[in-house]
Design an enzyme around this catalytic site. Structure first.
Site, PDB file in Angstrom:
ATOM      1  N   ASP A 156      11.043 -13.701  -0.657  1.00 29.98           N
ATOM      2  CA  ASP A 156      10.218 -13.857   0.553  1.00 29.98           C
ATOM      3  C   ASP A 156      11.045 -13.476   1.782  1.00 29.98           C
ATOM      4  O   ASP A 156      12.256 -13.295   1.690  1.00 29.98           O
ATOM      5  CB  ASP A 156       9.683 -15.292   0.698  1.00 29.98           C
ATOM      6  CG  ASP A 156      10.771 -16.350   0.670  1.00 29.98           C
ATOM      7  OD1 ASP A 156      11.943 -16.017   0.921  1.00 29.98           O
ATOM      8  OD2 ASP A 156      10.438 -17.517   0.395  1.00 29.98           O
ATOM      9  N   LYS A 160       5.903 -12.976   0.978  1.00 27.28           N
ATOM     10  CA  LYS A 160       5.250 -14.085   0.270  1.00 27.28           C
ATOM     11  C   LYS A 160       4.126 -14.668   1.118  1.00 27.28           C
ATOM     12  O   LYS A 160       4.278 -14.854   2.318  1.00 27.28           O
ATOM     13  CB  LYS A 160       6.287 -15.172  -0.031  1.00 27.28           C
ATOM     14  CG  LYS A 160       5.720 -16.425  -0.675  1.00 27.28           C
ATOM     15  CD  LYS A 160       6.801 -17.307  -1.280  1.00 27.28           C
ATOM     16  CE  LYS A 160       7.422 -18.254  -0.290  1.00 27.28           C
ATOM     17  NZ  LYS A 160       8.469 -19.114  -0.876  1.00 27.28           N
ATOM     18  N   ASP A 215      17.447 -16.649  -4.116  1.00 21.28           N
ATOM     19  CA  ASP A 215      16.761 -17.415  -3.068  1.00 21.28           C
ATOM     20  C   ASP A 215      17.613 -18.643  -2.749  1.00 21.28           C
ATOM     21  O   ASP A 215      18.476 -19.030  -3.537  1.00 21.28           O
ATOM     22  CB  ASP A 215      15.365 -17.830  -3.542  1.00 21.28           C
ATOM     23  CG  ASP A 215      14.413 -18.096  -2.375  1.00 21.28           C
ATOM     24  OD1 ASP A 215      14.839 -17.981  -1.203  1.00 21.28           O
ATOM     25  OD2 ASP A 215      13.228 -18.419  -2.625  1.00 21.28           O
TER      26      ASP A 215
HETATM   27  C1  R5P Z   1      11.122 -21.360   1.086  1.00 25.19           C
HETATM   28  O1  R5P Z   1      10.705 -20.432   1.720  1.00 25.19           O
HETATM   29  C2  R5P Z   1      12.307 -21.245   0.185  1.00 25.19           C
HETATM   30  O2  R5P Z   1      13.143 -20.229   0.567  1.00 25.19           O
HETATM   31  C3  R5P Z   1      11.909 -21.070  -1.269  1.00 25.19           C
HETATM   32  O3  R5P Z   1      11.366 -19.804  -1.464  1.00 25.19           O
HETATM   33  C4  R5P Z   1      10.912 -22.116  -1.675  1.00 25.19           C
HETATM   34  O4  R5P Z   1      11.356 -23.360  -1.290  1.00 25.19           O
HETATM   35  C5  R5P Z   1      10.681 -22.101  -3.160  1.00 25.19           C
HETATM   36  O5  R5P Z   1       9.734 -23.072  -3.494  1.00 25.19           O
HETATM   37  P1  R5P Z   1       9.048 -23.063  -4.904  1.00 25.19           P
HETATM   38  O6  R5P Z   1      10.140 -22.974  -5.928  1.00 25.19           O
HETATM   39  O7  R5P Z   1       8.303 -24.352  -4.982  1.00 25.19           O
HETATM   40  O8  R5P Z   1       8.139 -21.887  -4.966  1.00 25.19           O
END
Ligand code: R5P
Length: 296
Positions: A169, A192, A219
């Site tokens: 994202d 995203k 990430d």
């Molecule tokens: C939020 O933007 C963070 O960078 C992560 O992409 C997010 O926390 C991931 O969350 P999940 O694993 O629930 O999709």
């Protein structure tokens, strides 16, 4: 200097203490019969520099209360300085009021820590997005370190060639761009759309050639794992060979890890949160020690 922890980061805290050759002691945190918090330092902290090493996961709400009680108690007992080493800083994703009436967690958490007796906070790769810098919300000395170099070196030594990096994202450019630049490979950052805390979609904005390559999706936070899974499906469609997930902070809530397993050939995390996906080469111990040695 004394080092302590509660329940989440004992391994890392002990390792830091051993390398720094200072005493580690465990802080007792439990409950009275009625559920009220009970906290007791098992060492004399008077006139000491106390380093509390504690990640916010699991049980972020309790950790916040524990750290507030610990910092206030330390100062009350005559402690000279309290340093909070917080490998994973929670509450940062709720950095604005997305819906009317919501609490802005990041601001409340930082405000509480600012007024707790903590003199310095050291964290790793905090989720900075709408809040751009730690100093935007922290009035105490706040240092954020990054594990980018550690991750880049890990990828470089493990997958010698034919590697590409994907950030799932927009915010993940902070990791994807820097890591891919250090390795000297191409990267793309996906876009995203978050429909809810459990549902996301991603799309490719910048096409790169990943056909047959080892694709590393990086990430900061893996929470439910849904973002990583959507990014993996996209990478597969783009022709990726092996697909690897690397998260700085592996929360893996709601069976996140087992859900992710069938979409990834390998899954690794940095040791900011203790988890079986931690890899000995993805270790933040030394960068934390370097910061602690500055003694300011
Ligand atoms: C939020 O933007 C963070 O960078 C992560 O992409 C997010 O926390 C991931 O969350 P999940 O694993 O629930 O999709």
């Amino acid at each position: 200097m004394l080092i302590t922890s509660f329940n989440n980061s004992e391994k890392l805290a002990k390792k830091i203490a051993k390398k720094l050759n200072v005493k580690f002691f465990k802080t007792k945190v439990s409950s009275f019969p009625d559920g009220d918090l009970y906290l007791k330092f098992e060492a004399e902290v008077k006139k000491e520099i106390l380093v509390i090493v504690e990640s916010f996961q699991p049980n972020s709400n309790s950790v916040l209360l524990n750290i507030l009680f610990a910092a206030k108690t330390a100062k009350d007992l005559g402690c000279k300085k309290v340093i909070f080493v917080c490998p994973y800083l929670a509450f940062m994703r709720q950095d604005k009021r997305f819906n009317p009436g919501e609490a802005i967690n990041a601001k409340i958490m930082s405000d509480l820590l600012n007024n707790s007796g903590i003199d310095k906070i050291i964290t790793i790769d905090p989720h900075l997005h709408r809040i751009e810098k730690m100093n935007d919300v922290f009035t105490i000395n706040a240092v954020n370190l990054t594990s980018n170099h550690i991750i880049a070196q890990f990828i470089k030594s493990k997958y010698k060639k034919n590697v590409a990096v994907i950030g799932p994202d927009w915010e993940s450019y902070q990791w994807a761009d820097e890591i891919s630049a250090e390795i000297g490979v191409e990267d793309t950052v996906l876009e995203k759309t978050r429909h809810s805390s459990r549902t996301v979609d991603v799309e490719v904005k910048k096409q790169i050639n990943i056909k047959g390559k080892t694709v590393v999706i990086v990430d900061d936070i893996i929470s439910t794992g849904n973002t990583m899974i959507k990014a993996s499906i996209t990478a597969k469609k783009m022709g990726a060979g092996k697909i690897v997930a690397i998260g700085v902070h592996g929360l893996f809530v709601e069976n996140g890890f087992s859900k992710m397993e069938k979409y990834f050939d390998e899954i690794y995390t940095v040791n900011t949160i203790e988890h079986k996906t931690n890899n000995s080469k993805l270790d933040v111990c030394d960068i934390l020690i370097e910061e602690l040695k500055k003694r300011k």
